[in-house]
Design a protein around this motif. Structure first.
Motif, mmCIF file in Angstrom:
data_model
loop_
_atom_site.group_PDB
_atom_site.id
_atom_site.type_symbol
_atom_site.label_atom_id
_atom_site.label_comp_id
_atom_site.label_asym_id
_atom_site.label_seq_id
_atom_site.Cartn_x
_atom_site.Cartn_y
_atom_site.Cartn_z
ATOM 1 N N ALA A 165 -55.562 29.352 46.407
ATOM 2 C CA ALA A 165 -55.169 30.233 45.005
ATOM 3 C C ALA A 165 -55.696 29.436 44.019
ATOM 4 O O ALA A 165 -55.533 30.132 42.911
ATOM 5 C CB ALA A 165 -53.734 29.361 45.185
ATOM 6 N N ILE A 166 -56.885 28.815 44.028
ATOM 7 C CA ILE A 166 -57.557 28.310 42.915
ATOM 8 C C ILE A 166 -58.670 29.409 42.552
ATOM 9 O O ILE A 166 -59.641 29.194 43.440
ATOM 10 C CB ILE A 166 -58.355 26.888 43.216
ATOM 11 C CG1 ILE A 166 -56.873 25.576 43.313
ATOM 12 C CG2 ILE A 166 -59.098 26.410 42.020
ATOM 13 C CD1 ILE A 166 -57.454 24.408 43.444
ATOM 14 N N ASP A 167 -58.500 29.832 41.467
ATOM 15 C CA ASP A 167 -59.641 30.791 40.997
ATOM 16 C C ASP A 167 -59.623 30.717 39.763
ATOM 17 O O ASP A 167 -58.987 29.946 38.762
ATOM 18 C CB ASP A 167 -59.493 32.264 41.629
ATOM 19 C CG ASP A 167 -58.162 32.733 41.030
ATOM 20 O OD1 ASP A 167 -57.432 32.163 40.324
ATOM 21 O OD2 ASP A 167 -57.578 33.590 41.998
ATOM 22 N N TRP A 168 -60.540 31.771 38.903
ATOM 23 C CA TRP A 168 -60.900 31.562 37.441
ATOM 24 C C TRP A 168 -59.567 31.862 36.857
ATOM 25 O O TRP A 168 -59.356 31.333 35.640
ATOM 26 C CB TRP A 168 -61.851 32.445 37.006
ATOM 27 C CG TRP A 168 -62.223 32.439 35.788
ATOM 28 C CD1 TRP A 168 -62.090 33.509 34.794
ATOM 29 C CD2 TRP A 168 -62.636 31.338 34.836
ATOM 30 N NE1 TRP A 168 -62.359 33.482 33.647
ATOM 31 C CE2 TRP A 168 -62.553 32.069 33.479
ATOM 32 C CE3 TRP A 168 -62.979 30.074 35.147
ATOM 33 C CZ2 TRP A 168 -63.119 31.398 32.248
ATOM 34 C CZ3 TRP A 168 -63.291 29.377 33.869
ATOM 35 C CH2 TRP A 168 -63.354 29.824 32.647
ATOM 36 N N LYS A 169 -58.646 32.885 37.214
ATOM 37 C CA LYS A 169 -57.278 33.261 36.511
ATOM 38 C C LYS A 169 -56.396 31.957 36.564
ATOM 39 O O LYS A 169 -55.466 32.004 35.534
ATOM 40 C CB LYS A 169 -56.825 34.451 36.939
ATOM 41 C CG LYS A 169 -56.232 34.189 38.266
ATOM 42 C CD LYS A 169 -55.527 35.696 38.672
ATOM 43 C CE LYS A 169 -54.774 35.364 39.710
ATOM 44 N NZ LYS A 169 -53.892 36.759 40.272
ATOM 45 N N LEU A 170 -56.608 31.296 37.231
ATOM 46 C CA LEU A 170 -55.791 29.793 37.151
ATOM 47 C C LEU A 170 -55.814 29.302 36.047
ATOM 48 O O LEU A 170 -55.011 28.577 35.426
ATOM 49 C CB LEU A 170 -55.674 29.243 38.666
ATOM 50 C CG LEU A 170 -54.869 28.094 38.899
ATOM 51 C CD1 LEU A 170 -53.397 28.653 39.359
ATOM 52 C CD2 LEU A 170 -55.318 27.048 39.744
ATOM 53 N N PHE A 171 -57.000 29.219 35.622
ATOM 54 C CA PHE A 171 -57.516 28.294 34.342
ATOM 55 C C PHE A 171 -57.746 29.123 33.111
ATOM 56 O O PHE A 171 -57.713 28.604 32.019
ATOM 57 C CB PHE A 171 -58.834 27.408 34.552
ATOM 58 C CG PHE A 171 -58.753 26.874 35.824
ATOM 59 C CD1 PHE A 171 -58.167 25.341 35.649
ATOM 60 C CD2 PHE A 171 -59.167 27.192 36.835
ATOM 61 C CE1 PHE A 171 -58.196 24.781 36.894
ATOM 62 C CE2 PHE A 171 -59.280 26.360 38.154
ATOM 63 C CZ PHE A 171 -58.829 25.044 37.799
#
Length: 288
Positions: free
Chosen positions: A44-50
């Protein structure tokens, strides 16, 4: 004598075996927790997470929660770290065997074992409600109130570790410093604290690790905010609160984001601990 020697060897082998099994069991559970967190959170870690905020639900991220956690943890450390180190130094060097020192240690142990939700309610009463009166009845949840609650949680950890680390410093250092005519306060700051730096920093990291995962006190103080908030007087989201909210939602996509948040907290604490150990190990290497 032979029977006594044999009995001591048997007791020693049994004790070592039991302690080894207990250590192995703890490591197994630790590895299990890390593996489950990695397996469920890594995907689930991707760019939109940050880059996205929690207001977009399953299509959003945790950027506002990450910022809120960093701001509140930083303010909490700025409050509790200096006070905790100074209080621990006072207990170790000025009130080591006095009744005052014993009383402070007893109260500190009570604060250390107090449920975090109780501290959150305490800050709600002494900070949030008085601030609400200033705003004509609107409940004034804020990141500052959350930081104060977190500071109360981290304070007894730092006091306890600083006290114990300073007591472990050899007495010969104290005698050598005092024999040179150095005042006691200067000896404590420039000699003893330098000798116990790694232990004191470890205590601060332990406090930070506990702060990073606290949820209950923030529900009564910072409350949460689905939008980005930088000012400490505004409501603030945090990673633990976002994880709590997402895990109570039936949407599997939000569960994945919650696992990603748990992984971020784990990696943050682990990275900080490794960097600190690396820093102090380099300081111990003698220069040629």
């Amino acid at each position: 004598m032979a029977a006594v020697h044999t009995r001591r060897r048997v007791v020693n082998v049994v004790a070592l075996t039991l302690s080894g099994c207990a250590t192995l069991l703890g490591l197994v559970f630790l590895a299990w927790i890390l593996w489950v967190t990695l397996k469920n959170g890594l995907g689930a870690i991707d760019w939109k997470l940050f880059s996205k905020i929690t207001a977009y639900a399953d299509q959003g991220g945790l950027s506002n929660a990450i910022v809120g956690s960093l701001v509140m943890d930083a303010i909490a450390l700025l409050i509790c770290a200096p006070v905790g180190v100074l209080a621990g130094a006072f207990l170790a060097e000025y009130a080591h065997r006095s009744k005052l020192g014993a009383t402070i240690r007893f109260l500190n142990d009570i604060l250390l074992s107090a449920p975090s939700i109780v501290l959150g309610l305490f800050v709600y009463v002494i900070v949030v409600l008085p601030m609400s009166n200033l705003t004509h009845g609107a409940v004034s949840f804020s990141g500052l109130a959350g930081s104060i609650a977190l500071a109360l949680i981290g304070l007894p950890v730092i006091v306890r570790t600083t006290d114990e680390m300073l007591q472990l410093v050899p007495g010969t250092l104290r005698e050598a410093a005092l024999s040179l005519g150095i005042p006691q306060w200067k000896m404590t700051v420039q000699v003893l604290m330098r000798a116990a730096t790694s232990g004191i920093v470890t205590g601060v990291l332990l406090a930070l690790a506990r702060l990073a995962g606290e949820t209950a006190p923030l529900l009564f103080t910072a409350f949460g905010n689905n939008f980005m908030a930088w000012h400490p007087l505004d409501k603030m989201e945090s990673l633990p609160v976002a994880i709590y909210q997402y895990t109570n939602d039936p949407n599997p996509a939000l569960h994945a984001i919650a696992w990603a948040g748990a992984l971020l907290i784990t990696l943050f604490v682990l990275t900080l601990s490794l960097l600190t150990r690396l820093l102090f190990s380099r300081k111990k290497v003698p220069h040629e």
